[in-house]
Motif scaffolding. Structure first.
Motif, mmCIF file in Angstrom:
data_model
loop_
_atom_site.group_PDB
_atom_site.id
_atom_site.type_symbol
_atom_site.label_atom_id
_atom_site.label_comp_id
_atom_site.label_asym_id
_atom_site.label_seq_id
_atom_site.Cartn_x
_atom_site.Cartn_y
_atom_site.Cartn_z
ATOM 1 N N LYS A 31 0.702 -1.386 0.090
ATOM 2 C CA LYS A 31 0.040 -0.073 0.101
ATOM 3 C C LYS A 31 1.068 1.306 -0.069
ATOM 4 N N ASN A 32 1.930 1.278 0.612
ATOM 5 C CA ASN A 32 2.823 2.593 0.851
ATOM 6 C C ASN A 32 3.500 2.533 -0.499
ATOM 7 N N ILE A 33 4.217 1.599 -1.145
ATOM 8 C CA ILE A 33 4.559 1.452 -2.487
ATOM 9 C C ILE A 33 3.578 2.318 -3.353
ATOM 10 N N VAL A 34 2.134 1.973 -3.503
ATOM 11 C CA VAL A 34 1.305 2.095 -4.612
ATOM 12 C C VAL A 34 1.021 3.829 -4.090
ATOM 13 N N LEU A 35 0.904 4.078 -3.003
ATOM 14 C CA LEU A 35 0.757 5.499 -2.648
ATOM 15 C C LEU A 35 1.901 6.569 -2.926
ATOM 16 N N TYR A 36 3.007 5.962 -2.847
ATOM 17 C CA TYR A 36 4.540 6.781 -3.200
ATOM 18 C C TYR A 36 4.636 6.745 -4.847
ATOM 19 N N VAL A 37 4.187 5.870 -5.471
ATOM 20 C CA VAL A 37 4.024 5.867 -6.952
ATOM 21 C C VAL A 37 2.852 6.992 -7.216
ATOM 22 N N LYS A 38 1.768 6.892 -6.613
ATOM 23 C CA LYS A 38 0.672 7.765 -7.180
ATOM 24 C C LYS A 38 1.129 9.137 -6.935
ATOM 25 N N MET A 39 1.674 9.479 -5.565
ATOM 26 C CA MET A 39 2.367 10.884 -5.490
ATOM 27 C C MET A 39 3.190 11.311 -6.230
ATOM 28 N N PHE A 40 4.246 10.358 -6.757
ATOM 29 C CA PHE A 40 5.074 10.972 -7.771
ATOM 30 C C PHE A 40 4.653 11.351 -9.150
ATOM 31 N N PHE A 41 3.554 10.459 -9.530
ATOM 32 C CA PHE A 41 2.859 10.850 -10.785
ATOM 33 C C PHE A 41 2.061 12.036 -10.522
ATOM 34 N N TYR A 42 1.309 12.359 -9.248
ATOM 35 C CA TYR A 42 0.656 13.635 -9.210
ATOM 36 C C TYR A 42 1.514 14.775 -9.349
ATOM 37 N N ARG A 43 2.824 14.658 -8.432
ATOM 38 C CA ARG A 43 3.440 15.681 -8.550
ATOM 39 C C ARG A 43 4.109 16.111 -9.856
ATOM 40 N N LEU A 44 4.311 15.138 -10.609
ATOM 41 C CA LEU A 44 5.108 15.328 -11.933
ATOM 42 C C LEU A 44 4.064 15.781 -13.025
ATOM 43 N N PHE A 45 2.493 15.038 -12.847
ATOM 44 C CA PHE A 45 1.569 15.595 -13.989
ATOM 45 C C PHE A 45 0.287 16.239 -13.301
ATOM 46 N N GLY A 46 0.460 16.567 -12.084
ATOM 47 C CA GLY A 46 -0.578 17.151 -11.269
ATOM 48 C C GLY A 46 -1.086 18.790 -11.913
ATOM 49 N N ARG A 47 -1.765 19.256 -10.942
ATOM 50 C CA ARG A 47 -2.495 20.651 -11.552
ATOM 51 C C ARG A 47 -1.217 21.550 -11.483
ATOM 52 N N LYS A 48 -1.393 22.372 -12.618
ATOM 53 C CA LYS A 48 -0.344 23.290 -12.539
ATOM 54 C C LYS A 48 -1.143 24.749 -12.769
ATOM 55 N N ASN A 49 -2.000 25.078 -11.767
ATOM 56 C CA ASN A 49 -2.886 26.284 -12.072
ATOM 57 C C ASN A 49 -2.151 27.525 -11.173
ATOM 58 N N LYS A 50 -1.201 28.007 -12.120
ATOM 59 C CA LYS A 50 -0.519 29.278 -11.572
ATOM 60 C C LYS A 50 -1.143 30.591 -12.004
#
Length: 52
Positions: A31-50
């Motif tokens: 579960k921790n590995i899956v959450l780490y991977v999800k957060m990595f991709f969220y930070r990489l491709f997440g919202r960029k509303n500047k």
């Protein structure tokens, strides 16, 4: 040879406890590995509303 197949209740409950603990440990580990991977991709491709 049949006398070696006996498992007393104390050993049986300890074995059951060890199996449940191992299964839960593996579940939380992955579960921790899956959450780490999800957060990595969220930070990489997440919202960029500047806003300017």
């Amino acid at each position: 040879m049949h006398h070696l197949l006996y498992i007393d209740p104390g050993s049986g409950s300890y074995l059951l406890q060890a199996l449940v603990a191992a299964a839960l440990g593996v579940a939380f580990f992955f579960k921790n590995i899956v959450l780490y991977v999800k957060m990595f991709f969220y930070r990489l491709f997440g919202r960029k509303n500047k806003k300017p």
